[in-house]
Design a protein around this motif. Structure first.
Motif, PDB file in Angstrom:
ATOM      1  N   TYR A 190       0.826  -1.204   0.000  1.00  0.00           N
ATOM      2  CA  TYR A 190       0.000   0.000   0.000  1.00  0.00           C
ATOM      3  C   TYR A 190       0.863   1.257   0.000  1.00  0.00           C
ATOM      4  N   ARG A 191       1.891   1.270   0.839  1.00  0.00           N
ATOM      5  CA  ARG A 191       2.776   2.436   0.902  1.00  0.00           C
ATOM      6  C   ARG A 191       3.466   2.689  -0.440  1.00  0.00           C
ATOM      7  N   GLU A 192       3.912   1.626  -1.064  1.00  0.00           N
ATOM      8  CA  GLU A 192       4.578   1.767  -2.364  1.00  0.00           C
ATOM      9  C   GLU A 192       3.604   2.299  -3.416  1.00  0.00           C
ATOM     10  N   TYR A 193       2.389   1.792  -3.418  1.00  0.00           N
ATOM     11  CA  TYR A 193       1.369   2.258  -4.353  1.00  0.00           C
ATOM     12  C   TYR A 193       1.093   3.748  -4.144  1.00  0.00           C
ATOM     13  N   ARG A 194       0.959   4.151  -2.885  1.00  0.00           N
ATOM     14  CA  ARG A 194       0.724   5.560  -2.579  1.00  0.00           C
ATOM     15  C   ARG A 194       1.921   6.423  -2.978  1.00  0.00           C
ATOM     16  N   ARG A 195       3.153   5.916  -2.796  1.00  0.00           N
ATOM     17  CA  ARG A 195       4.350   6.635  -3.197  1.00  0.00           C
ATOM     18  C   ARG A 195       4.356   6.867  -4.706  1.00  0.00           C
ATOM     19  N   GLN A 223       1.696   6.934  -6.680  1.00  0.00           N
ATOM     20  CA  GLN A 223       0.651   7.913  -6.984  1.00  0.00           C
ATOM     21  C   GLN A 223       1.128   9.333  -6.677  1.00  0.00           C
ATOM     22  N   HIS A 224       1.759   9.497  -5.539  1.00  0.00           N
ATOM     23  CA  HIS A 224       2.222  10.816  -5.124  1.00  0.00           C
ATOM     24  C   HIS A 224       3.241  11.364  -6.127  1.00  0.00           C
ATOM     25  N   ARG A 230       1.426  12.654  -9.154  1.00  0.00           N
ATOM     26  CA  ARG A 230       0.759  13.938  -8.902  1.00  0.00           C
ATOM     27  C   ARG A 230       1.758  15.089  -8.832  1.00  0.00           C
ATOM     28  N   SER A 288      -2.989  10.459 -11.532  1.00  0.00           N
ATOM     29  CA  SER A 288      -2.475   9.647 -10.430  1.00  0.00           C
ATOM     30  C   SER A 288      -2.820   8.166 -10.578  1.00  0.00           C
TER      31      SER A 288
END
Length: 50
Positions: free
Chosen positions: A7-12, A14-15, A18, A24
């Protein structure tokens, strides 16, 4: 990789998109291995794949 780290990697990812003024939406092939792990966990916990 743990699901939390996935999850953290996916959010990284996406960030990063952006920050570069891009959509994103992460490409599926970029996270396919991690997604397979999450789907396996889902199958174990809930009994059906999504």
């Amino acid at each position: 990789m743990t699901v939390a780290n996935t999850y953290r990697e996916y959010r990284r990812l996406q960030h990063g998109l952006r920050l570069n003024n891009q959509a994103s939406r992460v490409e599926r092939d970029q996270v396919a291995d991690a997604a397979a792990g999450v789907q396996a966990l889902w199958q174990t916990v809930f009994g059906t794949a999504r």
